[in-house]
Design a protein around this motif. Structure first.
Motif, mmCIF file in Angstrom:
data_model
loop_
_atom_site.group_PDB
_atom_site.id
_atom_site.type_symbol
_atom_site.label_atom_id
_atom_site.label_comp_id
_atom_site.label_asym_id
_atom_site.label_seq_id
_atom_site.Cartn_x
_atom_site.Cartn_y
_atom_site.Cartn_z
ATOM 1 N N ASN A 155 50.024 42.551 9.272
ATOM 2 C CA ASN A 155 51.769 42.156 10.008
ATOM 3 C C ASN A 155 53.441 43.486 10.484
ATOM 4 O O ASN A 155 52.868 44.720 9.503
ATOM 5 N N GLY A 156 53.083 43.412 11.465
ATOM 6 C CA GLY A 156 53.838 45.236 11.691
ATOM 7 C C GLY A 156 53.637 45.299 13.472
ATOM 8 O O GLY A 156 53.392 44.131 14.055
ATOM 9 N N GLN A 157 54.020 46.404 14.459
ATOM 10 C CA GLN A 157 54.035 46.577 15.277
ATOM 11 C C GLN A 157 53.802 48.097 14.962
ATOM 12 O O GLN A 157 53.937 48.962 14.933
ATOM 13 N N LYS A 158 52.773 48.233 16.428
ATOM 14 C CA LYS A 158 52.053 49.505 17.462
ATOM 15 C C LYS A 158 53.229 49.439 18.730
ATOM 16 O O LYS A 158 52.920 48.387 18.862
ATOM 17 N N THR A 159 53.007 50.944 18.757
ATOM 18 C CA THR A 159 53.541 51.386 20.221
ATOM 19 C C THR A 159 52.283 52.386 20.816
ATOM 20 O O THR A 159 52.456 52.708 20.748
ATOM 21 N N TRP A 160 53.309 52.238 22.148
ATOM 22 C CA TRP A 160 52.547 52.829 22.963
ATOM 23 C C TRP A 160 50.693 53.042 23.102
ATOM 24 O O TRP A 160 50.533 53.920 23.144
ATOM 25 N N ARG A 211 52.363 43.648 24.187
ATOM 26 C CA ARG A 211 53.300 42.766 25.370
ATOM 27 C C ARG A 211 53.513 44.582 26.003
ATOM 28 O O ARG A 211 53.500 45.593 25.882
ATOM 29 N N PRO A 212 52.635 44.399 28.120
ATOM 30 C CA PRO A 212 53.481 45.719 28.798
ATOM 31 C C PRO A 212 54.399 46.542 28.811
ATOM 32 O O PRO A 212 54.938 45.851 27.995
ATOM 33 N N GLY A 232 55.936 53.039 37.703
ATOM 34 C CA GLY A 232 55.369 52.270 37.536
ATOM 35 C C GLY A 232 54.359 51.674 37.234
ATOM 36 O O GLY A 232 54.125 50.074 37.064
ATOM 37 N N GLY A 233 53.727 52.522 36.529
ATOM 38 C CA GLY A 233 52.449 52.071 35.908
ATOM 39 C C GLY A 233 52.869 50.632 34.728
ATOM 40 O O GLY A 233 53.935 50.687 33.866
ATOM 41 N N ARG A 234 51.240 50.437 34.384
ATOM 42 C CA ARG A 234 51.674 49.590 32.900
ATOM 43 C C ARG A 234 50.174 50.169 32.596
ATOM 44 O O ARG A 234 49.585 49.181 31.629
ATOM 45 N N GLU A 235 50.216 50.866 31.582
ATOM 46 C CA GLU A 235 48.904 51.513 30.943
ATOM 47 C C GLU A 235 49.596 51.333 29.423
ATOM 48 O O GLU A 235 48.576 51.780 28.352
ATOM 49 N N VAL A 236 50.821 51.645 29.166
ATOM 50 C CA VAL A 236 50.763 51.545 26.757
ATOM 51 C C VAL A 236 51.226 50.168 27.126
ATOM 52 O O VAL A 236 51.963 49.262 28.141
ATOM 53 N N THR A 279 53.927 50.666 45.628
ATOM 54 C CA THR A 279 54.232 49.578 44.353
ATOM 55 C C THR A 279 53.103 49.591 43.872
ATOM 56 O O THR A 279 51.630 49.745 44.462
ATOM 57 N N HIS A 280 52.485 50.261 42.350
ATOM 58 C CA HIS A 280 50.705 50.160 42.020
ATOM 59 C C HIS A 280 50.039 49.612 42.010
ATOM 60 O O HIS A 280 49.117 49.267 42.420
ATOM 61 N N ASP A 281 50.843 47.577 41.833
ATOM 62 C CA ASP A 281 49.880 46.630 41.550
ATOM 63 C C ASP A 281 49.206 46.405 42.481
ATOM 64 O O ASP A 281 47.823 45.883 42.228
#
Lengths: 386, 398
Positions: B154-159, B200-201, B207-211, B347-349
């Motif tokens: 249980n918990g959360q990681k980020t980046w 969750r991005p 503008g990127g969504r890599e993390v 826009t990157h997408d």
């Protein structure tokens, strides 16, 4: 690729470091500065006995046949010790011009004397108007009978006050800043028509202003082909830069060690000041600047004999830029981190700072070489040193 | 002492260079040259090409697909790969979790994971940072409660970079709530398909969504997926972080980017001449080139010293700091080179789906996002400030 020292190089490093540790402490340096020449003749003889004064010369001339790496090793040790002696002037500059430019008769007459420590040389090249342009020579050499007559004024002649002979650049033809038309002449420092005014430089070393008025040299006392001296001057200036880069690294390394020691021992607010992160980071940044400089001193040593002069120039220019910038940062921060102690004449760190400041101003400062590197198209795209 | 490569090393360099020239697909090379974003498929395709050649994991033991190259050859390989410029093999697998599994994992873990890491059959991501545990990583709070043959996480990681593509995540978790900070940490391998994991991005300033954020809600992980011993995870993490030596300075990447910069500066005009002939701009490039050459020599010194030592060299902190500063300096010069065409937002997408012509020169579009995105390199992998702490303590003894 191999970046390790050979056994002989390691031995050289140990012996020169030991000699300087035994004989060249900071107090001894103050004493030597007070001697008539401004440095120690006795120590100079010890350098000769150790083979340092014959370092780059052929064995048949009493030398030891060392290359740029050997010079780097010795210069780094000199930098660490803050040596005062005319090694750069006599062995690297004067010796470099002779071993590359003189005919065999002159080489075999003069180089063994350098190696024995009985002949001192100086390179009388820079002039008041030339700043860092190696081709800017207004001093003239006029053909006269069997020889030449030199007229002009040379400035900042490193160790020119104690030299037995001067190697003088002078113009045989062309306009003041032309690369063509230069000659190099070997003349006794006390010859008629040569006058010198010696003085101390800010780093505790010596230099001279030299005036030549109708000074006569024989036809055999010219190095190489008359009028074609520029490539030789440029080559030997680059060798001097490679040597100074190593000296600066020795000075910077010692500066950094002193500063880190000071951070560990000086207490304020009840704790060693090295426990403060802002000072830790500054010391880390100094280390990075030092290591980048060390890398470029190594690069300079390995590229200084590159046969393509443009490649060599790019590499040496890049090294001088790094040395100048790192030296300024490490020196300034060392003073800052020592606080008031760093400002005192009796404390060693300020003398390191003054030497690296002087090194930046010798043979072109960081800005000069950066502009030249940019003119030459930079390093990338250039052929790699592989 | 000799800076030149031996004939054997030169032959090797030529072999690698020829391979990079012939085997790297042109569209991937183009994106790399132009500093455009890569798709997942680009990375997978390229790593499989490398793996087919036996070069996806050169630094691993030969038994697990390594090449047995000397440190100098490893260096040459990386240098040529980055200069091609080709993508690096996915670092989370080949540089991070792979070596940890090799050093501390079970035989079953090795057999199961290592070949799939090498071939990028499994995409890995790194579950280290948490909202409250960045530079102070050991203060992480994600828990792993033992329940029979499982841990319940249980918990959360980020980046978490590329978690959206990931098949697996390696995580630092706290299995022993009583233990003090570093001592209570364990190292788990978690299948991203396990129920209870939400990705969750996070959109970044470019503008990127890599993390991403990765949430764990009663995620059951078999005990056999723990690497090594319970509560030794901190040691394995330190091994992992110290292991990232090869290529950390990214010298080859910076060289390739400077070549690109010179290309662009030759095309852009400043007044009546190409920008590259502007003395001020040219001098700024040369200043970065000097720093880069110095760093290359520093890297070679570390490589040469690596022959004599087996543990991570604290000098790698110098490589990280200076390497990231240089990469950022080049990204700034690329931005400056395009002048006002830093402005239009691409826009990157849907960049690749744009059918309309670009606003401004075609080379300008990716360079502002690249500049914004590249601020990350002095933050990730232990921020440059943390690297300075490491230098102060490990090298200077402060």
């Amino acid at each position: 690729m191999d970046l390790s020292l050979t056994d002989e190089q390691r031995l050289l490093k140990e012996s020169v470091e030991r000699l300087l540790m035994d004989r060249f402490g900071f107090e001894a340096r103050q004493r030597f500065m007070a001697e008539p020449a401004g440095w120690s003749r006795a120590l100079w003889q010890s350098y000769a006995e150790l083979g340092l004064l014959g370092l780059p010369f052929e064995e048949k001339h009493g030398g030891v046949g060392g290359g740029p790496v050997e010079t780097m090793i010795v210069m780094e040790a000199f930098g660490r010790a803050l040596a005062l002696e005319p090694f750069l002037a006599t062995v690297v500059l004067g010796g470099g011009l002779l071993r590359r430019g003189a005919d065999e008769a002159m080489r075999s007459a003069l180089i063994p004397k350098i190696a024995r420590g009985v002949l001192l040389l100086a390179f009388a090249h820079a002039e008041r108007q030339s700043r860092y342009d190696l081709a800017d020579v207004a001093t003239t050499a006029r053909r006269d009978g069997g020889g030449y007559v030199l007229d002009g004024a040379k400035t900042l002649v490193i160790h020119g006050d104690c030299a037995d002979k001067l190697i003088v650049s002078a113009r045989l033809a062309g306009a003041r800043r032309d690369r063509d038309g230069l000659g190099l002449f070997v003349i006794d420092a006390d010859a008629a028509g040569v006058s010198r005014r010696g003085y101390r430089t800010v780093d505790g070393l010596r230099a001279a202003e030299v005036v030549l008025s109708g000074a006569r040299v024989g036809a055999s006392e010219i190095l190489g082909e008359p009028g074609k001296a520029f490539p030789l001057i440029a080559q030997v200036a680059d060798e001097a830069i490679a040597a100074l880069a190593a000296e600066a690294v020795g000075a910077m390394a010692a500066t950094h060690e002193m500063t880190v020691d000071y951070l560990k021992t000086r207490k304020q607010f009840g704790v060693p000041i090295g426990s403060f992160q802002v000072l830790q980071h500054r010391a880390a940044e100094m280390l990075i600047a030092l290591e980048q400089a060390r890398s470029m001193a190594l690069f300079a040593a390995m590229m200084v004999e590159e046969p393509d002069p443009t490649e060599r120039r790019r590499a040496i220019a890049a090294a001088k830029v790094q040395i100048g910038r790192s030296g300024r940062f490490v020196g300034q921060q060392a003073i800052q981190l020592h606080g008031g102690m760093g400002m005192t004449m009796e404390y060693k760190v300020g003398h390191y700072f003054k030497r690296v400041t002087a090194i930046d101003a010798l043979f072109g400062d960081a800005d000069h070489h950066l502009a030249e590197l940019a003119r030459l198209g930079g390093l990338i795209g250039a052929r790699e040193a592989k | 002492m000799d800076l030149r490569f031996t004939p054997d090393e030169i032959a090797f360099r030529d072999e690698v260079r020829a391979f990079m020239r012939d085997a790297l697909p042109a569209p991937i090379r183009r994106k790399m040259v132009e500093a455009r974003r890569l798709e997942k498929d680009d990375i997978v395709t390229w790593q499989r090409i490398l793996n087919a050649r036996g070069w996806a994991v050169p630094h691993w033991p030969v038994a697990w697909g390594g090449t047995g190259w000397s440190p100098v050859k490893q260096y040459i390989f990386h240098e040529e790969l980055q200069q091609a410029p080709a993508p690096d093999p996915l670092p989370f697998g080949v540089n991070m979790v792979g070596p940890v599994i090799i050093a501390f994992g079970s035989e079953a873990q090795k057999r199961r994971h290592l070949p799939r890491i090498a071939n990028l059959d499994d995409w890995w991501c790194q579950g280290f940072s948490e909202p409250g545990a960045g530079s102070d990583l050991a203060s992480l709070k994600t828990t792993a409660r033992r329940d029979g043959d499982s841990y319940v996480v249980n918990g959360q990681k980020t980046w978490t970079t590329t978690a959206q593509y990931a098949d697996w995540i390696f995580c630092l978790v706290r299995a022993d709530p009583a233990a003090k900070k570093q001592q209570g940490i364990s190292f788990l391998l978690i299948d991203m398909k396990t129920p209870g994991i939400t990705v969750r991005p996070i959109q970044t300033i470019d503008g990127g969504r890599e993390v991403n954020e990765v949430f764990f809600d009663d995620v059951r992980v078999p005990v056999e997926n723990r690497v090594g011993e319970e509560n030794r995870g901190w040691d394995y993490a330190k091994f992992l972080l110290g292991n990232e030596r090869t290529g950390i300075a990214r010298i080859g990447t910076s060289k390739a980017r400077i070549r690109r910069l010179k290309e662009i500066a030759a095309l852009e005009r400043a007044g009546d001449k190409p920008l590259i002939e502007d003395e001020r701009f040219r001098t700024k490039i040369a200043a970065v080139e000097v720093e880069l050459k110095a760093l290359e020599m520093t890297q070679l010194r570390v490589v040469a010293a690596a022959r004599e030592r087996n543990e991570p060299d604290p000098a790698s902190s110098i490589l990280k700091i200076k390497g990231s500063e240089i990469q950022q300096a080049v990204s700034e010069l690329l931005l400056e080179a395009i002048g006002p065409y830093a402005l239009p937002e691409e826009t990157h997408d849907d960049a690749d789906r744009w059918n309309e012509p670009p606003i401004g020169p075609e080379w300008a579009g990716p360079l502002a996002p690249h500049y914004f995105n590249w601020r990350k390199v002095s933050i990730y992998g232990g921020s440059n400030e943390i690297q300075k702490n490491i230098i102060a303590k490990a090298i200077l003894g402060l």
